[in-house]
Design a protein around this motif. Structure first.
Motif, PDB file in Angstrom:
ATOM      1  N   PHE A   1       0.920  -1.135   0.129  1.00  0.00           N
ATOM      2  CA  PHE A   1      -0.052   0.215  -0.039  1.00  0.00           C
ATOM      3  C   PHE A   1       0.814   1.199   0.028  1.00  0.00           C
ATOM      4  O   PHE A   1       0.688   2.194  -0.628  1.00  0.00           O
ATOM      5  CB  PHE A   1      -0.968  -0.164   1.242  1.00  0.00           C
ATOM      6  N   MET A   2       2.061   1.279   0.877  1.00  0.00           N
ATOM      7  CA  MET A   2       2.877   2.471   0.803  1.00  0.00           C
ATOM      8  C   MET A   2       3.552   2.457  -0.597  1.00  0.00           C
ATOM      9  O   MET A   2       3.744   3.705  -1.034  1.00  0.00           O
ATOM     10  CB  MET A   2       4.088   2.097   1.930  1.00  0.00           C
ATOM     11  N   ARG A   3       3.720   1.446  -1.146  1.00  0.00           N
ATOM     12  CA  ARG A   3       4.408   1.303  -2.418  1.00  0.00           C
ATOM     13  C   ARG A   3       3.434   2.013  -3.522  1.00  0.00           C
ATOM     14  O   ARG A   3       3.793   2.891  -4.236  1.00  0.00           O
ATOM     15  CB  ARG A   3       5.042   0.031  -2.896  1.00  0.00           C
ATOM     16  N   ASP A   4       2.338   1.354  -3.650  1.00  0.00           N
ATOM     17  CA  ASP A   4       1.338   1.513  -4.754  1.00  0.00           C
ATOM     18  C   ASP A   4       0.387   2.614  -4.742  1.00  0.00           C
ATOM     19  O   ASP A   4       0.446   3.517  -5.382  1.00  0.00           O
ATOM     20  CB  ASP A   4       0.641   0.272  -5.132  1.00  0.00           C
ATOM     21  N   ALA A   5       0.155   2.908  -3.257  1.00  0.00           N
ATOM     22  CA  ALA A   5      -1.038   4.063  -3.282  1.00  0.00           C
ATOM     23  C   ALA A   5      -0.306   5.170  -3.014  1.00  0.00           C
ATOM     24  O   ALA A   5      -0.651   6.314  -3.192  1.00  0.00           O
ATOM     25  CB  ALA A   5      -2.130   3.548  -2.259  1.00  0.00           C
ATOM     26  N   LEU A   6       0.840   5.295  -2.036  1.00  0.00           N
ATOM     27  CA  LEU A   6       1.638   6.421  -1.473  1.00  0.00           C
ATOM     28  C   LEU A   6       2.578   6.829  -2.331  1.00  0.00           C
ATOM     29  O   LEU A   6       3.417   7.713  -2.282  1.00  0.00           O
ATOM     30  CB  LEU A   6       2.050   6.221  -0.286  1.00  0.00           C
ATOM     31  N   GLY A   7       3.036   5.887  -3.344  1.00  0.00           N
ATOM     32  CA  GLY A   7       4.225   6.036  -4.228  1.00  0.00           C
ATOM     33  C   GLY A   7       5.546   5.955  -3.557  1.00  0.00           C
ATOM     34  O   GLY A   7       6.726   6.547  -4.016  1.00  0.00           O
ATOM     35  N   MET A   8       5.651   5.209  -2.673  1.00  0.00           N
ATOM     36  CA  MET A   8       7.127   5.065  -1.986  1.00  0.00           C
ATOM     37  C   MET A   8       7.769   4.019  -2.530  1.00  0.00           C
ATOM     38  O   MET A   8       7.122   2.601  -2.745  1.00  0.00           O
ATOM     39  CB  MET A   8       6.680   4.889  -0.550  1.00  0.00           C
ATOM     40  N   PRO A   9       8.829   4.183  -2.996  1.00  0.00           N
ATOM     41  CA  PRO A   9       9.936   3.099  -3.694  1.00  0.00           C
ATOM     42  C   PRO A   9      10.222   2.031  -2.747  1.00  0.00           C
ATOM     43  O   PRO A   9      10.446   2.202  -1.537  1.00  0.00           O
ATOM     44  CB  PRO A   9      10.930   3.538  -4.503  1.00  0.00           C
ATOM     45  N   LEU A  10      10.122   0.732  -3.250  1.00  0.00           N
ATOM     46  CA  LEU A  10      10.213  -0.527  -2.402  1.00  0.00           C
ATOM     47  C   LEU A  10      11.377  -1.279  -3.092  1.00  0.00           C
ATOM     48  O   LEU A  10      11.382  -1.695  -4.165  1.00  0.00           O
ATOM     49  CB  LEU A  10       9.083  -1.181  -2.249  1.00  0.00           C
ATOM     50  N   THR A  11      12.547  -1.715  -2.224  1.00  0.00           N
ATOM     51  CA  THR A  11      13.211  -2.664  -2.667  1.00  0.00           C
ATOM     52  C   THR A  11      13.695  -3.544  -1.703  1.00  0.00           C
ATOM     53  O   THR A  11      13.292  -3.456  -0.360  1.00  0.00           O
ATOM     54  CB  THR A  11      14.831  -1.932  -3.047  1.00  0.00           C
ATOM     55  N   TYR A  12      14.367  -4.635  -2.066  1.00  0.00           N
ATOM     56  CA  TYR A  12      14.798  -5.918  -1.015  1.00  0.00           C
ATOM     57  C   TYR A  12      16.106  -6.269  -1.271  1.00  0.00           C
ATOM     58  O   TYR A  12      16.739  -6.266  -2.582  1.00  0.00           O
ATOM     59  CB  TYR A  12      14.120  -6.820  -1.242  1.00  0.00           C
ATOM     60  N   ASP A  13      16.995  -6.273  -0.098  1.00  0.00           N
ATOM     61  CA  ASP A  13      18.520  -6.725  -0.277  1.00  0.00           C
ATOM     62  C   ASP A  13      18.452  -7.879   0.487  1.00  0.00           C
ATOM     63  O   ASP A  13      18.176  -8.319   1.457  1.00  0.00           O
ATOM     64  CB  ASP A  13      19.158  -5.738   1.004  1.00  0.00           C
ATOM     65  N   LYS A  14      18.638  -9.257  -0.360  1.00  0.00           N
ATOM     66  CA  LYS A  14      18.647 -10.589  -0.079  1.00  0.00           C
ATOM     67  C   LYS A  14      19.784 -10.695   0.829  1.00  0.00           C
ATOM     68  O   LYS A  14      19.565 -11.513   1.829  1.00  0.00           O
ATOM     69  CB  LYS A  14      18.972 -11.418  -1.238  1.00  0.00           C
ATOM     70  N   ALA A  15      20.814 -10.023   0.643  1.00  0.00           N
ATOM     71  CA  ALA A  15      22.119 -10.566   1.576  1.00  0.00           C
ATOM     72  C   ALA A  15      21.970  -9.944   3.051  1.00  0.00           C
ATOM     73  O   ALA A  15      22.154 -10.694   4.136  1.00  0.00           O
ATOM     74  CB  ALA A  15      23.406  -9.946   1.248  1.00  0.00           C
ATOM     75  N   GLU A  16      21.166  -8.755   3.224  1.00  0.00           N
ATOM     76  CA  GLU A  16      20.887  -8.217   4.675  1.00  0.00           C
ATOM     77  C   GLU A  16      19.583  -8.541   5.027  1.00  0.00           C
ATOM     78  O   GLU A  16      19.201  -8.293   6.292  1.00  0.00           O
ATOM     79  CB  GLU A  16      21.267  -6.880   4.640  1.00  0.00           C
ATOM     80  N   LYS A  17      18.835  -9.364   4.334  1.00  0.00           N
ATOM     81  CA  LYS A  17      17.304  -9.506   4.679  1.00  0.00           C
ATOM     82  C   LYS A  17      16.660  -8.358   5.021  1.00  0.00           C
ATOM     83  O   LYS A  17      16.045  -8.316   6.200  1.00  0.00           O
ATOM     84  CB  LYS A  17      17.284 -10.535   5.740  1.00  0.00           C
ATOM     85  N   THR A  18      16.742  -7.125   4.249  1.00  0.00           N
ATOM     86  CA  THR A  18      16.381  -6.083   4.421  1.00  0.00           C
ATOM     87  C   THR A  18      15.594  -5.340   3.570  1.00  0.00           C
ATOM     88  O   THR A  18      15.686  -5.410   2.484  1.00  0.00           O
ATOM     89  CB  THR A  18      17.350  -4.937   4.811  1.00  0.00           C
ATOM     90  N   TYR A  19      14.180  -5.003   3.582  1.00  0.00           N
ATOM     91  CA  TYR A  19      13.301  -4.110   2.799  1.00  0.00           C
ATOM     92  C   TYR A  19      13.663  -2.820   3.025  1.00  0.00           C
ATOM     93  O   TYR A  19      13.318  -2.382   4.068  1.00  0.00           O
ATOM     94  CB  TYR A  19      11.931  -4.411   3.138  1.00  0.00           C
ATOM     95  N   THR A  20      13.537  -1.828   1.949  1.00  0.00           N
ATOM     96  CA  THR A  20      13.465  -0.599   2.046  1.00  0.00           C
ATOM     97  C   THR A  20      12.420   0.074   1.380  1.00  0.00           C
ATOM     98  O   THR A  20      12.473  -0.070   0.216  1.00  0.00           O
ATOM     99  CB  THR A  20      14.783  -0.041   1.577  1.00  0.00           C
ATOM    100  N   ILE A  21      11.806   0.941   2.041  1.00  0.00           N
ATOM    101  CA  ILE A  21      10.607   1.762   1.537  1.00  0.00           C
ATOM    102  C   ILE A  21      10.829   3.149   1.791  1.00  0.00           C
ATOM    103  O   ILE A  21      11.065   3.382   2.936  1.00  0.00           O
ATOM    104  CB  ILE A  21       9.273   1.081   2.185  1.00  0.00           C
TER     105      ILE A  21
END
Length: 366
Positions: free
Chosen positions: A75-95
């Protein structure tokens, strides 16, 4: 997460969620039986929330759980336009980005949240029905949104808060040593018509971090070769950026090889008109008895803490506070009056309960 080495935590946490969000639907397939069991339990404990943005219904739905409204990161990504990525090595989502960039770090038994490397010990994300959710409080407290929530209809309308006409950027102090890394992020503002006030605010904030960096360098210089790796982190979060007021919290974390690290917390609230750092009394001037009333409330609350060590007789500084929407938040340092595991005892008070009816804490500051 500030109370142990974050490097240690990453080693201990194997992760309960899959390697990445399926961006088409936001699903998070469970990898363990614990996650599956949690999903089964949540189906009976949650109720759906219709999410809106500026009155328009969004594709995603939220959930009511534990008395809170939770919204999916999609919802934050699609409705609020916040970019979303995932770092597999760190197991971290960034939004998100800029001063409202959120990181969700996946560990065995929690998904911790940080904003600008400021770790939110009182907030955590959840995997609910195989989707990643954050409490809406995170968006309203730190990300510049407010919500009109109706429990009767199960609808939450999300809108942006009006913000001061300033630009806030993150500056960094980084020394990427293998055995003693330093990574400090702090805010600097621009866009004020009063350049002297702007410089005063920026210098006050920067000084906290440059002094911490200098102290870290001294610790590193005295480090014994066989000591465990040291670690020095610092971050911040903006809690209020309206009404000509800027309020923020900063944390400076150090790990020197012992059983756990230590964190120093500062809070800074400024008047943008003249750059003055405000004290509690500057906001509660309309109540001549604010000290007596506030100390009485704090005394009752802190003495009720399970880890209370004694010694509280009243505030010894009026600097350890910050502002949220309609609220004054007072906190105490680690070990100040409570045991380490208690963390930073933090207490919220509405301005309505601290000030005479109708009084504004910012009236004299504009």
């Amino acid at each position: 997460m500030n109370y142990i080495s974050k490097q240690q935590a990453r080693k201990w946490g194997a992760g309960i969620l899959a390697a990445g969000i399926l961006l088409s639907g936001g699903l998070l397939p469970a990898e363990t039986s614990q996650a599956a069991a949690s999903t089964a339990q949540s189906k009976t404990a949650n109720s759906q929330v219709v999410l809106k943005v500026n009155g328009k219904i969004a594709q995603q739905t939220g959930i009511v759980r534990e008395g809170k409204v939770w919204v999916p990161v999609t919802f934050m990504r699609d409705a609020l336009g916040m970019p979303l990525t995932y770092d597999k090595a760190e197991k971290t989502y960034t939004i998100g980005k800029g001063t409202t960039q959120v990181k969700l770090s996946v560990y065995d038994y929690e998904i911790s949240i940080s904003v600008n490397d400021f770790y939110m010990s009182e907030y955590a994300a959840k995997s609910i029905n195989n989707r990643l959710f954050v409490p809406f409080d995170l968006l309203s407290d730190f990300l510049g949104y407010k919500g009109d929530w109706s429990a009767a209809t199960g609808r939450l309308n999300v809108v942006s808060k009006p913000q001061n006409a300033i630009t806030i950027k993150t500056e960094s102090i980084i020394n990427d040593r293998k055995d003693a890394p330093i990574k400090l992020n702090y805010p600097q503002i621009s866009g004020l018509a009063n350049e002297e006030a702007q410089q005063k605010i920026n210098n006050t904030i920067k000084q906290i971090f440059t002094q911490f960096a200098a102290d870290a360098e001294k610790e590193i210089a005295d480090k014994i070769e066989n000591d465990r790796p040291y670690e020095f982190d610092g971050g911040y979060v903006i809690t209020y950026n309206q009404d000509g007021i800027l309020s923020l919290i900063t944390d400076q974390y150090s790990y020197l090889g012992g059983a756990h690290g230590s964190t120093d917390r500062n809070a800074l609230t400024f008047s943008l008109k003249d750059g003055k750092r405000l004290l509690i009394g500057d906001l509660l001037k309309a109540n001549p008895n604010y000290k007596k009333e506030l100390n009485a409330k704090l005394s009752k609350l802190i003495k009720a803490e399970g880890g209370y060590l004694g010694g509280f007789t009243g505030l010894n500084t009026e600097k350890n506070f910050y502002v949220k929407d309609g609220k004054l938040v007072v906190f105490f340092q680690l070990y100040e009056y409570t045991t380490y595991v208690t963390g930073f005892p933090t207490y919220e008070f509405t301005f309505k309960e601290l000030l005479p009816d109708g009084s504004s804490p910012f009236a004299a500051l504009k």
